[in-house]
Design a protein around this motif. Structure first.
Motif, short mmCIF file in Angstrom:
data_model
loop_
_atom_site.label_atom_id
_atom_site.label_comp_id
_atom_site.label_asym_id
_atom_site.label_seq_id
_atom_site.Cartn_x
_atom_site.Cartn_y
_atom_site.Cartn_z
N LEU A 1 3.38 13.44 -18.80
CA LEU A 1 2.90 12.69 -18.05
C LEU A 1 4.73 11.19 -18.08
O LEU A 1 5.36 11.77 -19.73
CB LEU A 1 2.23 11.33 -18.36
N PRO A 2 5.21 10.83 -17.07
CA PRO A 2 6.43 10.56 -17.12
C PRO A 2 6.53 9.20 -18.14
O PRO A 2 7.00 8.46 -18.86
CB PRO A 2 6.85 9.63 -15.98
N GLU A 3 5.54 8.55 -17.82
CA GLU A 3 5.27 6.98 -18.92
C GLU A 3 3.67 7.33 -19.69
O GLU A 3 3.04 8.27 -19.00
CB GLU A 3 5.47 6.33 -17.89
N ALA A 4 2.98 6.86 -20.44
CA ALA A 4 1.98 6.37 -21.64
C ALA A 4 1.17 6.36 -19.99
O ALA A 4 1.30 6.13 -19.16
CB ALA A 4 1.67 5.33 -21.79
N ALA A 5 -0.13 7.30 -19.95
CA ALA A 5 -1.02 7.18 -19.39
C ALA A 5 -2.31 6.55 -19.01
O ALA A 5 -1.96 5.87 -17.86
CB ALA A 5 -2.33 8.27 -19.90
N GLU A 6 -2.13 5.28 -20.25
CA GLU A 6 -2.40 3.60 -20.12
C GLU A 6 -1.81 3.08 -18.83
O GLU A 6 -2.17 1.97 -18.34
CB GLU A 6 -2.33 2.94 -21.39
N GLU A 7 -0.65 3.50 -18.57
CA GLU A 7 0.53 2.95 -17.66
C GLU A 7 0.22 3.26 -16.33
O GLU A 7 0.86 2.11 -15.29
CB GLU A 7 1.59 2.56 -18.28
N ILE A 8 -0.12 4.46 -16.58
CA ILE A 8 -0.82 4.95 -15.50
C ILE A 8 -2.30 4.76 -14.48
O ILE A 8 -2.10 4.37 -13.19
CB ILE A 8 -0.76 7.07 -14.96
N PHE A 9 -3.39 5.28 -15.26
CA PHE A 9 -4.36 5.12 -14.39
C PHE A 9 -5.41 4.04 -15.06
O PHE A 9 -5.13 3.25 -16.10
CB PHE A 9 -4.80 6.57 -15.46
N PRO B 1 -18.56 22.04 -21.46
CA PRO B 1 -18.71 21.93 -19.93
C PRO B 1 -19.57 20.68 -20.04
O PRO B 1 -19.89 21.04 -18.59
CB PRO B 1 -18.98 23.37 -20.17
N ASP B 2 -20.32 20.62 -20.74
CA ASP B 2 -21.39 18.64 -20.40
C ASP B 2 -20.40 18.13 -19.36
O ASP B 2 -19.29 17.58 -19.61
CB ASP B 2 -21.45 18.33 -21.45
N PRO B 3 -21.08 17.60 -18.54
CA PRO B 3 -20.70 16.03 -17.92
C PRO B 3 -20.57 15.08 -18.43
O PRO B 3 -19.95 13.98 -16.86
CB PRO B 3 -21.74 16.64 -15.86
N GLN B 4 -21.24 15.05 -18.92
CA GLN B 4 -20.61 13.64 -19.55
C GLN B 4 -19.27 13.06 -19.40
O GLN B 4 -19.28 11.35 -18.85
CB GLN B 4 -21.19 13.32 -21.16
N GLY B 5 -18.10 13.25 -19.64
CA GLY B 5 -17.41 12.54 -19.05
C GLY B 5 -17.01 12.30 -17.94
O GLY B 5 -16.61 11.56 -17.61
N TYR B 6 -17.37 12.78 -17.62
CA TYR B 6 -17.09 13.05 -15.24
C TYR B 6 -17.67 11.73 -15.09
O TYR B 6 -17.18 10.71 -13.85
CB TYR B 6 -16.91 14.31 -14.73
N LEU B 7 -19.03 11.91 -15.79
CA LEU B 7 -20.22 10.93 -15.33
C LEU B 7 -19.73 9.41 -16.12
O LEU B 7 -20.17 8.17 -15.01
CB LEU B 7 -21.32 11.16 -15.72
N MET B 8 -19.11 9.55 -17.19
CA MET B 8 -18.92 8.10 -17.72
C MET B 8 -17.22 7.66 -16.70
O MET B 8 -17.07 6.54 -16.82
CB MET B 8 -18.06 8.44 -19.32
N ALA B 9 -16.97 8.74 -16.66
CA ALA B 9 -15.69 8.26 -16.02
C ALA B 9 -15.49 7.00 -14.45
O ALA B 9 -15.73 6.77 -13.82
CB ALA B 9 -14.75 9.19 -15.70
#
Length: 104
Positions: free
Chosen positions: A5-13, A27-35
């Motif tokens: 990334l051109p800068e820190a992820a915290e600055e973009i997302f 492959p558990d969906p936990q991360g996507y569900l949390m997002a």
């Protein structure tokens, strides 16, 4: 992912969910569900870009529309079902997955 990334992820997302935030990995969906929860979105209102079969399985298990761009550094092949498979995220391919959105 360092250097991707051109800068820190915290600055973009607005939010970031990593393997450190979940107890069950893809492959558990936990991360996507949390997002989705953190963003206040329903699965039908989001799109995922994935580059691996296990990531694809996780996103689909979360009910997300998924666009697959297989990574040359990861496992190739895999059954991606009805998900769109794009050779890259270069702008020339954007119309295939509906971007930019049509103007209302």
């Amino acid at each position: 992912a360092d250097g991707c990334l051109p800068e820190a992820a915290e600055e973009i997302f607005d939010i970031i969910v990593t393997g450190d935030n979940v107890t069950r990995k893809k492959p558990d969906p936990q991360g996507y569900l949390m997002a989705l929860e953190r963003l206040g979105l329903r699965s039908e209102d989001a799109i995922v870009f994935e580059d691996s079969p296990v990531g694809h399985a996780a996103s689909r298990a979360a009910g997300l529309r998924t666009i697959v761009t297989p990574s040359p550094d990861g496992p190739l092949g895999g059954d991606f079902g009805d998900s769109l498979v794009s050779p890259s995220l270069e702008p020339v391919y954007w119309t295939a997955f509906g971007f930019p959105p049509a103007k209302a």
